[in-house]
Design a protein around this motif. Sequence first.
Motif, PDB file in Angstrom:
ATOM      1  N   MET A   1       0.711  -1.286   0.039  1.00  0.00           N
ATOM      2  CA  MET A   1       0.090   0.017  -0.146  1.00  0.00           C
ATOM      3  C   MET A   1       0.617   1.459   0.109  1.00  0.00           C
ATOM      4  O   MET A   1       1.871   1.428   0.742  1.00  0.00           O
ATOM      5  N   LYS A   2       0.471   2.069  -0.889  1.00  0.00           N
ATOM      6  CA  LYS A   2       1.439   3.549  -1.166  1.00  0.00           C
ATOM      7  C   LYS A   2       0.624   4.728  -0.495  1.00  0.00           C
ATOM      8  O   LYS A   2       1.215   5.677  -0.374  1.00  0.00           O
ATOM      9  N   SER A   3      -0.567   4.707  -0.854  1.00  0.00           N
ATOM     10  CA  SER A   3      -1.479   5.931  -0.319  1.00  0.00           C
ATOM     11  C   SER A   3      -2.923   5.438   0.058  1.00  0.00           C
ATOM     12  O   SER A   3      -3.269   4.337  -0.395  1.00  0.00           O
ATOM     13  N   LEU A   4      -3.540   6.059   0.838  1.00  0.00           N
ATOM     14  CA  LEU A   4      -4.619   6.128   1.166  1.00  0.00           C
ATOM     15  C   LEU A   4      -5.538   7.370   1.016  1.00  0.00           C
ATOM     16  O   LEU A   4      -5.143   8.418   1.455  1.00  0.00           O
ATOM     17  N   GLU A   5      -6.738   7.321   0.437  1.00  0.00           N
ATOM     18  CA  GLU A   5      -7.775   8.409   0.454  1.00  0.00           C
ATOM     19  C   GLU A   5      -8.813   8.091   1.386  1.00  0.00           C
ATOM     20  O   GLU A   5      -9.584   7.173   1.224  1.00  0.00           O
ATOM     21  N   VAL A   6      -9.183   9.104   2.083  1.00  0.00           N
ATOM     22  CA  VAL A   6     -10.274   9.060   3.259  1.00  0.00           C
ATOM     23  C   VAL A   6     -11.271   9.999   2.777  1.00  0.00           C
ATOM     24  O   VAL A   6     -11.304  11.226   2.769  1.00  0.00           O
ATOM     25  N   PHE A   7     -12.515   9.463   2.584  1.00  0.00           N
ATOM     26  CA  PHE A   7     -13.749  10.191   2.065  1.00  0.00           C
ATOM     27  C   PHE A   7     -14.663  10.316   3.221  1.00  0.00           C
ATOM     28  O   PHE A   7     -14.988   9.306   3.713  1.00  0.00           O
ATOM     29  N   TYR A   8     -14.807  11.524   3.797  1.00  0.00           N
ATOM     30  CA  TYR A   8     -15.350  11.684   5.210  1.00  0.00           C
ATOM     31  C   TYR A   8     -16.752  12.704   5.180  1.00  0.00           C
ATOM     32  O   TYR A   8     -16.574  13.521   4.248  1.00  0.00           O
ATOM     33  N   ASP A   9     -17.475  12.636   5.832  1.00  0.00           N
ATOM     34  CA  ASP A   9     -18.556  13.763   5.950  1.00  0.00           C
ATOM     35  C   ASP A   9     -18.138  14.869   6.946  1.00  0.00           C
ATOM     36  O   ASP A   9     -18.377  14.736   8.101  1.00  0.00           O
ATOM     37  N   GLY A  10     -17.690  15.773   6.240  1.00  0.00           N
ATOM     38  CA  GLY A  10     -17.173  17.152   6.887  1.00  0.00           C
ATOM     39  C   GLY A  10     -18.318  17.836   7.533  1.00  0.00           C
ATOM     40  O   GLY A  10     -18.358  18.822   8.592  1.00  0.00           O
ATOM     41  N   GLY A  11     -19.683  17.472   7.371  1.00  0.00           N
ATOM     42  CA  GLY A  11     -20.954  18.038   8.043  1.00  0.00           C
ATOM     43  C   GLY A  11     -21.224  17.419   9.283  1.00  0.00           C
ATOM     44  O   GLY A  11     -22.062  17.808   9.839  1.00  0.00           O
ATOM     45  N   CYS A  12     -20.537  16.414   9.577  1.00  0.00           N
ATOM     46  CA  CYS A  12     -20.944  15.492  10.738  1.00  0.00           C
ATOM     47  C   CYS A  12     -19.855  16.014  11.948  1.00  0.00           C
ATOM     48  O   CYS A  12     -18.777  15.896  11.588  1.00  0.00           O
ATOM     49  N   PRO A  13     -20.529  16.390  13.015  1.00  0.00           N
ATOM     50  CA  PRO A  13     -19.710  16.645  13.982  1.00  0.00           C
ATOM     51  C   PRO A  13     -18.629  15.778  14.648  1.00  0.00           C
ATOM     52  O   PRO A  13     -17.531  15.637  15.096  1.00  0.00           O
ATOM     53  N   LEU A  14     -19.362  14.157  14.487  1.00  0.00           N
ATOM     54  CA  LEU A  14     -18.357  13.142  15.124  1.00  0.00           C
ATOM     55  C   LEU A  14     -17.320  12.822  14.216  1.00  0.00           C
ATOM     56  O   LEU A  14     -16.109  12.653  14.592  1.00  0.00           O
ATOM     57  N   CYS A  15     -17.708  12.904  12.801  1.00  0.00           N
ATOM     58  CA  CYS A  15     -16.600  12.584  11.822  1.00  0.00           C
ATOM     59  C   CYS A  15     -15.548  13.595  11.756  1.00  0.00           C
ATOM     60  O   CYS A  15     -14.457  13.327  11.703  1.00  0.00           O
ATOM     61  N   ARG A  16     -15.927  15.111  11.874  1.00  0.00           N
ATOM     62  CA  ARG A  16     -14.834  16.017  11.975  1.00  0.00           C
ATOM     63  C   ARG A  16     -13.846  15.742  13.135  1.00  0.00           C
ATOM     64  O   ARG A  16     -12.674  15.850  13.168  1.00  0.00           O
ATOM     65  N   LYS A  17     -14.360  15.439  14.324  1.00  0.00           N
ATOM     66  CA  LYS A  17     -13.756  15.041  15.538  1.00  0.00           C
ATOM     67  C   LYS A  17     -12.885  13.924  15.305  1.00  0.00           C
ATOM     68  O   LYS A  17     -11.569  13.928  15.739  1.00  0.00           O
ATOM     69  N   GLU A  18     -13.364  12.811  14.619  1.00  0.00           N
ATOM     70  CA  GLU A  18     -12.518  11.749  14.408  1.00  0.00           C
ATOM     71  C   GLU A  18     -11.448  12.107  13.626  1.00  0.00           C
ATOM     72  O   GLU A  18     -10.329  11.824  13.518  1.00  0.00           O
TER      73      GLU A  18
ATOM     74  N   ILE B   1      -4.657  11.074   2.273  1.00  0.00           N
ATOM     75  CA  ILE B   1      -5.454  12.483   1.637  1.00  0.00           C
ATOM     76  C   ILE B   1      -6.844  12.383   2.136  1.00  0.00           C
ATOM     77  O   ILE B   1      -7.566  11.250   2.068  1.00  0.00           O
ATOM     78  N   TRP B   2      -7.182  13.511   2.637  1.00  0.00           N
ATOM     79  CA  TRP B   2      -8.386  13.510   3.428  1.00  0.00           C
ATOM     80  C   TRP B   2      -9.420  14.199   2.511  1.00  0.00           C
ATOM     81  O   TRP B   2      -8.988  15.589   2.208  1.00  0.00           O
ATOM     82  N   LEU B   3     -10.604  13.793   2.269  1.00  0.00           N
ATOM     83  CA  LEU B   3     -11.274  14.591   1.232  1.00  0.00           C
ATOM     84  C   LEU B   3     -12.695  14.604   2.001  1.00  0.00           C
ATOM     85  O   LEU B   3     -13.359  13.552   2.180  1.00  0.00           O
ATOM     86  N   ASP B   4     -13.107  15.939   2.138  1.00  0.00           N
ATOM     87  CA  ASP B   4     -14.514  16.348   2.733  1.00  0.00           C
ATOM     88  C   ASP B   4     -15.571  16.081   1.632  1.00  0.00           C
ATOM     89  O   ASP B   4     -15.220  16.978   0.641  1.00  0.00           O
TER      90      ASP B   4
ATOM     91  N   VAL C   1     -12.687   4.439   2.076  1.00  0.00           N
ATOM     92  CA  VAL C   1     -11.375   4.933   1.726  1.00  0.00           C
ATOM     93  C   VAL C   1     -11.012   3.990   0.502  1.00  0.00           C
ATOM     94  O   VAL C   1     -11.711   3.012   0.016  1.00  0.00           O
ATOM     95  N   ARG C   2     -10.320   4.832  -0.018  1.00  0.00           N
ATOM     96  CA  ARG C   2      -9.623   4.034  -1.429  1.00  0.00           C
ATOM     97  C   ARG C   2      -7.943   3.924  -1.256  1.00  0.00           C
ATOM     98  O   ARG C   2      -7.499   5.010  -1.019  1.00  0.00           O
ATOM     99  N   VAL C   3      -7.576   2.563  -1.475  1.00  0.00           N
ATOM    100  CA  VAL C   3      -6.010   2.276  -1.559  1.00  0.00           C
ATOM    101  C   VAL C   3      -5.572   2.565  -2.726  1.00  0.00           C
ATOM    102  O   VAL C   3      -6.082   1.885  -3.887  1.00  0.00           O
ATOM    103  N   ASP C   4      -4.321   3.219  -2.875  1.00  0.00           N
ATOM    104  CA  ASP C   4      -3.495   3.499  -4.119  1.00  0.00           C
ATOM    105  C   ASP C   4      -4.321   3.688  -5.431  1.00  0.00           C
ATOM    106  O   ASP C   4      -4.194   3.450  -6.323  1.00  0.00           O
TER     107      ASP C   4
ATOM    108  N   ALA D   1     -10.751  -0.357   9.116  1.00  0.00           N
ATOM    109  CA  ALA D   1      -9.568  -1.229   9.416  1.00  0.00           C
ATOM    110  C   ALA D   1      -8.518  -0.785   8.603  1.00  0.00           C
ATOM    111  O   ALA D   1      -7.404  -0.653   9.049  1.00  0.00           O
ATOM    112  N   MET D   2      -8.571  -0.399   7.258  1.00  0.00           N
ATOM    113  CA  MET D   2      -7.688   0.243   6.361  1.00  0.00           C
ATOM    114  C   MET D   2      -6.885   1.563   6.956  1.00  0.00           C
ATOM    115  O   MET D   2      -5.949   1.596   7.000  1.00  0.00           O
ATOM    116  N   LEU D   3      -7.759   2.352   7.699  1.00  0.00           N
ATOM    117  CA  LEU D   3      -7.265   3.630   8.105  1.00  0.00           C
ATOM    118  C   LEU D   3      -6.481   3.524   9.385  1.00  0.00           C
ATOM    119  O   LEU D   3      -5.466   3.826   9.463  1.00  0.00           O
TER     120      LEU D   3
END
Length: 122
Positions: free
Chosen positions: A1-18, A32-35, A58-61, A73-75
Amino acid sequence: MKSLEVFYDGGCPLCRKEIAYFRALKSRIPVIWLDLTDLNAELPDDLDRCNALARMHVRVDGQSYYRGAAAFAMLWSQFAYWRMLGLFLRIPPVTCCANWLYHIFLKLRPHLQRWVQTQEKP
């Protein structure tokens, strides 16, 4: 594994904290963090914003997508103190149970979001 993209809900206060917590940690590979709520963010053509907002992705490579517990698990496996839990979560029966628990969490998430928002207000 060379890179990881994390797609998250920036409108969710729980998600933002995590996400803020994990962004502050040193990862084994570039993350790479993508809101998904940022309408100016460039998302991959093969990722539907609405579906991605409904559960962790999440997306790997730049190729393989993982959703739900498998995404966590990947994250988690990329961070020193979380690595063992991330690897444990990759075991199929454990992943299955974790997905079931995550499904329950998703049903409770709107209530938890409202509660967190009331706690954040001064």
